[in-house]
Scaffold this motif. Sequence first.
Motif, PDB file in Angstrom:
ATOM      1  N   ALA A   1     -15.300  97.378 -33.447  1.00  0.00           N
ATOM      2  CA  ALA A   1     -14.883  97.083 -31.802  1.00  0.00           C
ATOM      3  C   ALA A   1     -14.415  95.708 -31.604  1.00  0.00           C
ATOM      4  CB  ALA A   1     -16.122  97.049 -31.140  1.00  0.00           C
TER       5      ALA A   1
ATOM      6  N   ILE B   1     -11.618 104.439 -28.072  1.00  0.00           N
ATOM      7  CA  ILE B   1     -12.309 103.044 -28.342  1.00  0.00           C
ATOM      8  C   ILE B   1     -13.065 102.877 -27.000  1.00  0.00           C
ATOM      9  CG2 ILE B   1     -11.394 100.693 -28.130  1.00  0.00           C
ATOM     10  CD1 ILE B   1      -8.969 101.297 -29.657  1.00  0.00           C
TER      11      ILE B   1
ATOM     12  N   ALA C   1     -10.760  96.450 -32.519  1.00  0.00           N
ATOM     13  CA  ALA C   1     -10.397  97.337 -31.589  1.00  0.00           C
ATOM     14  C   ALA C   1      -9.779  96.466 -30.223  1.00  0.00           C
ATOM     15  CB  ALA C   1     -10.855  98.258 -31.213  1.00  0.00           C
ATOM     16  N   ASP C   2     -10.709  95.126 -29.954  1.00  0.00           N
ATOM     17  CA  ASP C   2     -10.367  94.449 -28.927  1.00  0.00           C
ATOM     18  C   ASP C   2      -9.227  93.584 -28.800  1.00  0.00           C
ATOM     19  OD1 ASP C   2     -11.607  93.665 -26.236  1.00  0.00           O
ATOM     20  OD2 ASP C   2     -12.128  91.537 -27.479  1.00  0.00           O
TER      21      ASP C   2
ATOM     22  N   LEU D   1     -14.677 104.718 -33.140  1.00  0.00           N
ATOM     23  CA  LEU D   1     -13.723 103.481 -33.072  1.00  0.00           C
ATOM     24  C   LEU D   1     -12.637 103.553 -34.571  1.00  0.00           C
ATOM     25  CD1 LEU D   1     -16.465 100.876 -32.248  1.00  0.00           C
ATOM     26  CD2 LEU D   1     -14.325 101.453 -30.836  1.00  0.00           C
TER      27      LEU D   1
ATOM     28  N   ALA E   1      -9.979 106.363 -33.683  1.00  0.00           N
ATOM     29  CA  ALA E   1      -9.121 105.901 -32.603  1.00  0.00           C
ATOM     30  C   ALA E   1      -7.718 105.253 -33.337  1.00  0.00           C
ATOM     31  CB  ALA E   1      -9.759 105.011 -31.569  1.00  0.00           C
ATOM     32  N   ARG E   2      -7.815 104.688 -34.327  1.00  0.00           N
ATOM     33  CA  ARG E   2      -6.783 104.034 -35.281  1.00  0.00           C
ATOM     34  C   ARG E   2      -5.930 104.994 -35.985  1.00  0.00           C
ATOM     35  NH1 ARG E   2     -10.705  99.629 -36.663  1.00  0.00           N
ATOM     36  NH2 ARG E   2     -10.243 100.180 -38.863  1.00  0.00           N
TER      37      ARG E   2
ATOM     38  N   THR F   1      -6.899 104.766 -26.906  1.00  0.00           N
ATOM     39  CA  THR F   1      -7.747 103.857 -26.155  1.00  0.00           C
ATOM     40  C   THR F   1      -8.978 104.657 -25.419  1.00  0.00           C
ATOM     41  OG1 THR F   1      -6.430 104.424 -24.172  1.00  0.00           O
ATOM     42  CG2 THR F   1      -5.620 102.427 -25.699  1.00  0.00           C
TER      43      THR F   1
ATOM     44  N   TRP G   1      -3.191 103.405 -30.917  1.00  0.00           N
ATOM     45  CA  TRP G   1      -4.430 103.626 -30.932  1.00  0.00           C
ATOM     46  C   TRP G   1      -4.998 104.464 -29.844  1.00  0.00           C
ATOM     47  CZ3 TRP G   1      -6.558  98.347 -32.657  1.00  0.00           C
ATOM     48  CH2 TRP G   1      -6.377  97.957 -34.050  1.00  0.00           C
TER      49      TRP G   1
END
Length: 382
Positions: free
Chosen positions: A270, A243, A273-274, A212, A215-216, A240, A238
């Motif tokens: 998370a 994620i 990320a959401d 997670l 991913a950024r 996905t 990002w």
Amino acid sequence: MDATVLRSIVPGVIAVLVRRGADFAAAEDAVQEALAETVRGRPAGEEPVRDAKGWLITVAWRKLLDATRADSARRAREERVEGEPAPGPVPSADDTLQLYFLCAHPSLTPASAVALTLRAVGGLTTRQIAEAYLVPEATMAQRISRVKRTVAGVRLDRPGDVATVLRVLYLVFNEGYSGEVDLVAEAIRLTRQLAARVDHPEVAGLLALMLLHHARRPARTAPDGSLVPLAEQDRSRWDTGAIAEGVRMLQAALARDRLGEYQAQAAIAALHADAPRAEETDWPQIVEWYDELTRLTDNPVVRLNRAVAVGEADGPGAGLAALAEVDEALPRHTAVAAHLHERAGDLAKAARLYAEAAHKASGLAERDHLTRRAARLNARLS
């Protein structure tokens, strides 16, 4: 042969040599010499290697015999290791986990455990580890030699501490992106190995946390190399896929109802990320997860990050009240105070604190980021 494939089989090769009577330090040295031989290449006309692990074991065993014969103080041992096993397929045995636990031995400092894990389990060379740590190769070679002497008498048949192994992998992940080898990607690769061998929710939690955060990565820096804060990142950049994988792993771990600190950290990641946009972040739920994390660890850094979340959920005044309960000597305390005062509208104090935080920053990128923050506020005040 592919370098990634070679690194993945190194732990098993070391363990085979140890089971055949070699001590850990000698086995690890022999494997590194065998790896160096692969770099030099095979003679022209020889058939390609079909069994990489068997080939590496054969070459490493020969290196070990050569070293043993050259050492007059080990003549008694030479007779025991003289019989060279025939080349060919090696019976399958998974010894990687034992090597993880050996590298996380309690007698080692965290930095030493990380270096040994990268060398023995990750299959990195001394030069690659030195570049990752930004130290001379000779310095790292001396450090690794001391570490191997420390664990030379430790057997591989004793149960290890999963929590210690996870802490070492977490430290590898946090080392950053310097050097020829991307330690963040390497930490994810090693943690995947561990997750395939250990059925433990915190192992899955740590892997989810790494995925997670990783991913950024594409959005964390601007084209000029400057840091981009989370709230200002282009979320379309990002990853996905990472994620989605991280969220799936986290959900499966949480369903086992054995909450640990890595699962709680992954849950916070998370939630970030959401959110499609920064202003849609579920800060109240993030505060709840920080409360869980505080209960699990009582870590001052967690309380510092919680103050930021409280400031977003309940306003900067509440955030500053939460920050007042955190030790001012903690790294990033001044930067967090600057951020909360800026949100509260006290731009002069925020600018002063940003400048002070920049002076305390350990990394160049962070120092530049905080300096620009201070300059931006001072420009608004002039």
